[in-house]
Design a protein around this motif. Sequence first.
Motif, mmCIF file in Angstrom:
data_model
loop_
_atom_site.group_PDB
_atom_site.id
_atom_site.type_symbol
_atom_site.label_atom_id
_atom_site.label_comp_id
_atom_site.label_asym_id
_atom_site.label_seq_id
_atom_site.Cartn_x
_atom_site.Cartn_y
_atom_site.Cartn_z
ATOM 1 N N UNK A 167 0.847 -1.180 0.000
ATOM 2 C CA UNK A 167 0.000 0.000 0.000
ATOM 3 C C UNK A 167 0.892 1.243 0.000
ATOM 4 N N UNK A 168 0.281 2.416 -0.026
ATOM 5 C CA UNK A 168 1.015 3.664 -0.229
ATOM 6 C C UNK A 168 2.119 3.877 0.803
ATOM 7 N N UNK A 169 1.798 3.726 2.084
ATOM 8 C CA UNK A 169 2.764 4.050 3.137
ATOM 9 C C UNK A 169 4.005 3.155 3.105
ATOM 10 N N UNK A 170 3.869 1.824 3.102
ATOM 11 C CA UNK A 170 5.090 1.005 3.052
ATOM 12 C C UNK A 170 5.850 1.115 1.737
ATOM 13 N N UNK A 171 5.162 1.361 0.634
ATOM 14 C CA UNK A 171 5.862 1.548 -0.639
ATOM 15 C C UNK A 171 6.730 2.797 -0.594
ATOM 16 N N UNK A 172 6.190 3.884 -0.060
ATOM 17 C CA UNK A 172 6.962 5.120 0.066
ATOM 18 C C UNK A 172 8.147 4.911 0.999
ATOM 19 N N UNK A 173 7.912 4.256 2.126
ATOM 20 C CA UNK A 173 8.992 4.025 3.086
ATOM 21 C C UNK A 173 10.099 3.184 2.477
ATOM 22 N N UNK A 174 9.731 2.115 1.757
ATOM 23 C CA UNK A 174 10.732 1.238 1.159
ATOM 24 C C UNK A 174 11.570 1.978 0.122
ATOM 25 N N UNK A 175 10.943 2.819 -0.684
ATOM 26 C CA UNK A 175 11.686 3.577 -1.691
ATOM 27 C C UNK A 175 12.640 4.573 -1.049
ATOM 28 N N UNK A 176 12.187 5.265 -0.043
ATOM 29 C CA UNK A 176 13.032 6.273 0.599
ATOM 30 C C UNK A 176 14.219 5.645 1.321
ATOM 31 N N UNK A 177 14.066 4.426 1.784
ATOM 32 C CA UNK A 177 15.176 3.758 2.476
ATOM 33 C C UNK A 177 16.365 3.539 1.557
ATOM 34 N N UNK A 178 16.142 3.527 0.248
ATOM 35 C CA UNK A 178 17.234 3.314 -0.709
ATOM 36 C C UNK A 178 17.877 4.632 -1.150
ATOM 37 N N UNK A 179 17.358 5.763 -0.694
ATOM 38 C CA UNK A 179 17.819 7.075 -1.140
ATOM 39 C C UNK A 179 18.603 7.756 -0.029
ATOM 40 N N UNK A 180 19.909 7.861 -0.197
ATOM 41 C CA UNK A 180 20.730 8.466 0.855
ATOM 42 C C UNK A 180 20.448 9.957 1.032
ATOM 43 N N UNK A 181 19.799 10.581 0.036
ATOM 44 C CA UNK A 181 19.493 12.006 0.103
ATOM 45 C C UNK A 181 18.017 12.249 0.392
ATOM 46 N N UNK A 182 17.399 11.325 1.104
ATOM 47 C CA UNK A 182 15.950 11.419 1.355
ATOM 48 C C UNK A 182 15.553 12.690 2.090
ATOM 49 N N UNK A 183 16.456 13.249 2.871
ATOM 50 C CA UNK A 183 16.106 14.451 3.633
ATOM 51 C C UNK A 183 15.829 15.647 2.736
ATOM 52 N N UNK A 184 16.214 15.570 1.460
ATOM 53 C CA UNK A 184 15.977 16.657 0.511
ATOM 54 C C UNK A 184 14.718 16.441 -0.326
#
Length: 225
Positions: free
Chosen positions: A64-81
């Motif tokens: 669903x939307x929430x875990x998909x977003x979380x999983x994608x962001x975990x792979x992005x070292x620049x997620x804070x931007x």
Amino acid sequence: MTFSIVGRCEKTNQFGIAISSSSIAVGARCPWARSGVGAVSSQNVTLPSLGNQILDLLASKGLSAEPALKAALETDEWRDYRQVTVVDNQGRTAFFSGKEALGIYNAVAGNQCVAAGNLLSDQSVIAAMVPAFENTSGELADRLLAAMQAAMDAGGEAGPVHSAALKIVGNVPWPIADLRVDWADEDPIGQLQGLWKAYQPQMQDYLSRALNPTVAPSYGVPGDE
């Protein structure tokens, strides 16, 4: 720098994004949608690959939307931007605004929609978008564009906006509407609304032409017989 809304129509299961930015050609980098799957806006200091990555997780992993977003962001070292919004095929929403998001930023979820923005004139800009989407009748595109106009009426970005885009997917594998104002000195959202008004009466004809050329209407242009 950018504000947007992603939404789903419960009646048609269409997904869409409307977005505007002070940057050129926002529609080339930020809005992502896939038939039967969902819609994503990746913005602020955008990473375009997040769009398809999240849609792949929604489609292939059944998230669903929430875990998909979380999983994608975990792979992005620049997620804070990043600032990212998602709506899935059940109308569930998720959003993320990293701590390095620019200026005044906000994100608000509503019924089958989520709006977000950064470098805003005020946080109330985003809050105005959700009720505009929820309370507007008509097609999904009309509701998304109403939300964009509500944002402008509430103050919009801290500076002028110069580009805008609208993307809608339905029950075919390609966008049924993909309209862009890549640069305008004034009122790109108004220009986008004008494009939609011109395109909407012809939208079904273009679907018919693609799916069954024998019923394709003629527009009287050279070579179109």
